[in-house]
Design a protein around this motif. Structure first.
Motif: not given
Lengths: 503, 414
Positions: B118-119, B126-127, B135-137, B408-410
Motif C-alpha cells: 500500500h505504501a 501516488g496511486v 486492490a490489497i483487499n 502528496y508529491r515532494r
C-alpha cells in the motif's frame, strides 16, 4: 548590527521547468541588517527564486552565497541550517495542530516539544510583540496572527535571513502597519529581511534596497529613498501601471437587484448573514469591502441560489427570486465570476469550448433544444477568445494549460455573453497579471456603461475604490458602513472592515 | 497574564474531557443496567457476554488502530481488511511451527507486507488510496486462499481452507479478584453487579493478547501525541507541504505509518485465528477491517474514541452470538440511546436533526414494546446495522486529518 559581509548573494541563478524558463541570470545582493524588497508582476519569477533560496527547488545554474560562504541548498533543512527562513504566501500551517506544535515541528531538537519550547515561544512572542498563545489551535487564529506565527516559526529556528513572500496580500492596511513595525524590530535586532511584493507604496515604505524582476530575470535595482512609484512601475511592466479609475457616473434609476433584510443561518442556528439590504441599479457598480470570511462568499452564494436565506427577499428587476434555483437565475440574466476559478469557474481538464458551455447549457448558442450545440458553442468560444484576448493555442486546449489571467478572461467572456442584466464579480482580478487585470477592468467598465448592474467583491481596495459607484463594508455578516469611492481612502475602509469607527 | 490563561484553558480542557468520558461511561452502564432489569435479560451484562464482547472487540480495535496510524499520516488504508486476512494466515503458519507468540509476530509481518504494498503504491507512485486499498483487499484474500491451499493440507488438523487446533496465547486469571467479582455479579444488583461482571470478565481467563491490544491503544496515544516522532507523523496528515518546508521527510514518515498500520491489522487477523477461534479458516475476517475503519471514524481519529467505537461494535457483535432475547433487549437500549441523542440535539437547537432521530427512536421503541423477540436473521445483522446507525448519527461533526487521502508529491510546497 549590520556587518560588512552581505547576507545573501545570488549570482546568475537560472531555473527551467518543462516548457518554461522560470528564472535566468538572476543577480540579487541583500546587505546584512536591511529590508530588501524584490518586486515584479505575477509570473515574473519571484516565487521560484525564493523557493530556490529556501531549498525547495534546486537551481539549474548559478551560485548562492550566504554570509560569505558558497552553499548548495538541497532541502529546506539545509537552508534553515544556513540561517534562511521563509514565510510562504500561502501559509504553511496545520490548522488542526496547536501554535506550539506548528512551531516545534521539524525543530524538536532545539527545545523539545514541551514546557521548554513553550517558554521559548513566549520569549519570542514577547520580544517582538507577536502576542501568540502556544496552546491555541491554529484554526482559531486570524490571518494576521497566522502570519506572526509564521515569522515566529522562522525565528524559533534561529534564522537570520527571513524571506516574506507577498506578506501583505492578505492583510488590511492596519495589519500591514503592524507588520511593518514587527519587521523594523527584526531589522534592528540584526536580521535581514527579503520582502517580496508588487505593491509599490508598501515597498517604498519599508525597504532599504529594491530589486526589480521582469520575465524571470532581474532588470534593475533602486534605492528606496530616491526611487518613485512611476520609475519602479516602469521597470516592472515596461510601461505605466494601469489604474482602475471609473469615468462619469452611469447610474440609472432602474433597480436591477434588491435585497431586503436577507438573513442566512447555518445548521447550528448561527447567523452567517444578518439583515442585509441593498439595491443595485442599472449601470451601477456596488463594491463590497471586507476582510475575507466575513460573509462575502455566503452573500454571493445566497444571491446565486446556492443557499436559501432564512429570512428576507431577493428581487431581480420586479421578480421575487428568493427561492429560485441557480440555473433559473442564470437564465434570467445573472452572470457570475466565482471567487475561486479552479474550484467553481472551470473544468480544468476540459477544453475551452466545453468550459464555454458551463452555466449556459440550456441556452443558445450552446444548446439547441435539449441537445448541446457543439458547433455553436465552438464558434462562440472562438468569438470570446478573440474579443477578450484569451491567449490560448486553440479552443481544444484544456483550461489547465492557460495562465491564470487567460483563464479569468475566458470566464469573464463567458459570463458576459448572453447579455446579462446583473454581473456578480467575486475577486475578478485575483491572481492575474497586470495586463489581464487592466483588460478585465475595461470589460467591467464597458458593461457598466451599457447598463449592466455589477456586484463587485474584492480584497483589492484600490480596485474597489476605482471601479465602484458605492462601497458597502461587510463585517461578520452585516453591512457596517456605506462609502463614496471618491471620498474614501483605503485606510478608512480598513478601519471599517476591522470593526473600527465607521464614517 | 497570558501564561495564566493558557494553563487554565489547558487544565479545563483536560478536566472537561476526563470528566465527560467518566460521566458518559457511568451513565452508559446505568442505562444498560436499567434495561437489563426492565427486560429481565441478565445476559445483557453477564460476564460471559462481556468476555465475548472483549474477544469480538480486539480484532476491530487492532484494525481501528491500524487505520489511525495510517490516516494520521494522511494515507487512507482501506486495505486493512486484506492485511488482516494476510495476518490470519501468518498467525496460523507461524503458530503451527513455533508457537503462538511467534505466530503473532508472523501475523504482524504478513500484515506489514500488505502495508508495504500500500505504501509503495500510494506514497511512492501516488496511486489513489482507495484504488490501492481495494486492490490489497483482493490480493490479501487471494494470497491467503492460495497459500492455505498450498501449505495447510499437509499439516495435522489442516485442510485446503482451514488449519485447526492451534495453540492460543496464555490466558490470565487473577484469583481473588475474579472470585469476588463473580460473587457480586451473580447477585444481579442494579449497577454494582454490572460493574462487577465487567471486572470479572477482565480478571478471569482473559487472553494475554487482549491485554496487549488494550496496551497498544495507550502506546499509540502516547507515541502519536507525546513524542516529536508522533508530531512529525501527524503533521504529514495535516499539511505535508508545511512539514516539508520544515525539513520533515514526509515520504519516510508516511512509509513508517503505513507499515505500522499493516502490522497492526495483521495482529488483528492473528487474534481472530488464535483467540477468537482456535484455528485458521479462509474468509474468517468477515469485514472486520472495514468495521475497524468505521470505529476509527466514529472515534474521530482519536485513540480514546476508537476504543469506544470498537467496544460498541464488539459488544453488539457478541450479542448476536448469544440469544435473540438479548438482541430484543438491545432494541430498548437503542431506542433510549436515540432519544437521548435527540434530546442532546434539541438542546443544541438542531431542530430538524433532533426530530428525525426522535422519530426513529420512537419507532424502535414501539417495535420493542410490540414484540417479544426479533427474527434470528436480524440478530446476525446487528453489528452491521449498528455500524450504519452510529456512523450516520455520530459522524456529523468529525474532524479528519486535513490532508487525509490526498496524494502528496515532494517539492510541491509554496
Amino acid at each position: 548590527m549590520p556587518s560588512d559581509v552581505d547576507a545573501v548573494q545570488l549570482r546568475g541563478i537560472g531555473k527551467r521547468f518543462p516548457g518554461v524558463i522560470a528564472n535566468h541570470d538572476v543577480d540579487v545582493t541583500i546587505r546584512s541588517g536591511t529590508v530588501h524588497a524584490l518586486i515584479g508582476e505575477n509570473g515574473a519569477g519571484k516565487s521560484t527564486l525564493m523557493k530556490i533560496l529556501y531549498g525547495v527547488q534546486r537551481p539549474d545554474d548559478g551560485t548562492i552565497t550566504i554570509e560569505g560562504k558558497d552553499v548548495v541548498l538541497k532541502s529546506p533543512t539545509e537552508a534553515i541550517d544556513a540561517g534562511v527562513g521563509m514565510v510562504f504566501q500561502h501559509f504553511m500551517l496545520a490548522d488542526n495542530l496547536t501554535v506550539l506544535e506548528n512551531m516545534v515541528l521539524g525543530a524538536e531538537k532545539l527545545h523539545g516539544i514541551g514546557d521548554a519550547a513553550r517558554t521559548e515561544i513566549r520569549r519570542i512572542s514577547d520580544r517582538f510583540g507577536f502576542d501568540l498563545d502556544p496552546d491555541v489551535l491554529v484554526e482559531k487564529l486570524g490571518v494576521a496572527a497566522r502570519q506572526r506565527l509564521e515569522i515566529a516559526k522562522v525565528l524559533y529556528r534561529g534564522a537570520r535571513i527571513i524571506i516574506l513572500d507577498e506578506p501583505t496580500a492578505v492583510l488590511v492596511p492596519q495589519e500591514v502597519e503592524a507588520l511593518f513595525v514587527n519587521l523594523r524590530e527584526l531589522k534592528d535586532a540584526g536580521n535581514s529581511v527579503l520582502f517580496i511584493s508588487h505593491k509599490l507604496d508598501e515597498v517604498l515604505a519599508i525597504a532599504d534596497d529594491i530589486t526589480v524582476m521582469r520575465r524571470g530575470t532581474t532588470v534593475g535595482t533602486a534605492d528606496s529613498h530616491t526611487a518613485t512609484k512611476r520609475q519602479l512601475a516602469e521597470l516592472m511592466v515596461g510601461s505605466e501601471l494601469p489604474s482602475p479609475e471609473t469615468e462619469e457616473s452611469t447610474v440609472t434609476d432602474t433597480v436591477e437587484l434588491s435585497l431586503d433584510g436577507v438573513t442566512l443561518t447555518d445548521e447550528f442556528g448561527r447567523n452567517l448573514l444578518t439583515d442585509l439590504s441593498l439595491k443595485i441599479r442599472r449601470g451601477e457598480v456596488l463594491g463590497i469591502a471586507g476582510v475575507e470570511g466575513n460573509g462575502q462568499s455566503e452573500l454571493v452564494e445566497t444571491i446565486m441560489g446556492m443557499r436559501i436565506p432564512s429570512a428576507g427577499t431577493i428581487k431581480l428587476g420586479d421578480q421575487d427570486v428568493t427561492h429560485w434555483h441557480t440555473r433559473q437565475l442564470r437564465e434570467a440574466g445573472i452572470g457570475y465570476i466565482p471567487e475561486d476559478r479552479h474550484r467553481h469557474g472551470l473544468l480544468l481538464d476540459a477544453p475551452l469550448w466545453e468550459n464555454r458551455i458551463l452555466g449556459h447549457q440550456t441556452r443558445p448558442p450552446s444548446a439547441k433544444g435539449m441537445w448541446i450545440n457543439r458547433k455553436g458553442a465552438r464558434q462562440d468560444t472562438e468569438r470570446i477568445v478573440a474579443d477578450y484576448d484569451v491567449r490560448a493555442p486553440g479552443i481544444d486546449t484544456p483550461a489547465r494549460a492557460l495562465s491564470g489571467g487567460n483563464q479569468q478572461k475566458l470566464i469573464v467572456g463567458r459570463e458576459m455573453s448572453g447579455d446579462p442584466v446583473l454581473l456578480i464579480a467575486s475577486h475578478p482580478t485575483r491572481g492575474v497579471d497586470v495586463g489581464a487585470q487592466a483588460a478585465i477592468w475595461d470589460h467591467i467598465k464597458r458593461a457598466r456603461r451599457a447598463g449592466l448592474a455589477v456586484l463587485l467583491i474584492s480584497a483589492d481596495l484600490d480596485e474597489l475604490i476605482g471601479l465602484s459607484d458605492t462601497i458597502q463594508v461587510i463585517l461578520r455578516g452585516r453591512f457596517v458602513g456605506t462609502f463614496e469611492p471618491s471620498k474614501v481612502t483605503p485606510q478608512d475602509l480598513g478601519t471599517a472592515m476591522t470593526g473600527g469607527e465607521a464614517a | 497574564m497570558s501564561t495564566a490563561t493558557a494553563t487554565s484553558t489547558k487544565r479545563t480542557i483536560v478536566e472537561r474531557l476526563t470528566k465527560s468520558w467518566l460521566y458518559i461511561g457511568l451513565i452508559g452502564i446505568g442505562v444498560v443496567s436499567f434495561v437489563r432489569i426492565v427486560t429481565d435479560t441478565d445476559d445483557l451484562t453477564g460476564a460471559g457476554t462481556i468476555r465475548a464482547a472483549i474477544i469480538a472487540t480486539c480484532p476491530i480495535l487492532a484494525a481501528a488502530l491500524g487505520g489511525l496510524w495510517a490516516e494520521r499520516a494522511g494515507v487512507v488504508n482501506i486495505g486493512l481488511e486484506g492485511q488482516m486476512i494476510l495476518g490470519t494466515w501468518g498467525a496460523a503458519f507461524f503458530t503451527y511451527h513455533y508457537g503462538p507468540w511467534v505466530g503473532i509476530i508472523g501475523a504482524a509481518i504478513l500484515g506489514l507486507v500488505g502495508g508495504l504494498l500500500h505504501a509503495i503504491a500510494t506514497v511512492t507512485f501516488g496511486v489513489d488510496h482507495i484504488v490501492s486499498g481495494v486492490a490489497i483487499n483482493l490480493i490479501g484474500a487471494g494470497a491467503a486462499t492460495y497459500l492455505a491451499e498450498a501449505v495447510f493440507p499437509d499439516y495435522e488438523g489442516g485442510g485446503p481452507r482451514q488449519l485447526n487446533g492451534l495453540e492460543a496465547p496464555t490466558q490470565i486469571t487473577i484469583p481473588g479478584v475474579s472470585d469476588l467479582a463473580k460473587d457480586v455479579a451473580d447477585r444481579h444488583w442494579f449497577f454494582v453487579s454490572d460493574v462487577a461482571s465487567f471486572i470479572q470478565a477482565l480478571t478471569t481467563n482473559i487472553s494475554s493478547l487482549s491485554l496487549v491490544m488494550f496496551a497498544l491503544v495507550v502506546v499509540s496515544a502516547v507515541v502519536l501525541w507525546r513524542t516529536s516522532f508522533g508530531l512529525r507523523l501527524r503533521s504529514c496528515g495535516e499539511n505535508p507541504q508545511a512539514a516539508e518546508t520544515l525539513g520533515v521527510n514526509v515520504y519516510l514518515y508516511k512509509y513508517i505509518a503505513v507499515l505500522i498500520s499493516g502490522a497492526l491489522a495483521g495482529i488483528g487477523g492473528g487474534f481472530l485465528a488464535l483467540v477468537s477461534s482456535s484455528g485458521f479458516s479462509t474468509g474468517q475476517t468477515g469485514g472486520r477491517g472495514y468495521i475497524g475503519l468505521a470505529a476509527m471514524i466514529f472515534g474521530n481519529w482519536r485513540p480514546g474514541g476508537l476504543l469506544a467505537g470498537a467496544l460498541t461494535f464488539g459488544y453488539t457483535d457478541s450479542l448476536r452470538l448469544r440469544d435473540t432475547q438479548s438482541v430484543h433487549a438491545l432494541l430498548l437500549l437503542v431506542a433510549l440511546g436515540l432519544l437521548a441523542f435527540a434530546a442532546f440535539r434539541a438542546v443544541r437547537k438542531q431542530v430538524r436533526g433532533a426530530l428525525v432521530v426522535a422519530v426513529i427512536g420512537v419507532v424502535v421503541m414501539v417495535w420493542f414494546l410490540a414484540t417479544d423477540s426479533v427474527p434470528r436473521e436480524f440478530t446476525v445483522m446487528t453489528p452491521y446495522i449498528t455500524t450504519l446507525f452510529v456512523l450516520a448519527l455520530g459522524a456529523q461533526r468529525l474532524r479528519m486529518p486535513a490532508a487525509d487521502g490526498k496524494s502528496y508529491r515532494r517539492g510541491s510546497a509554496g
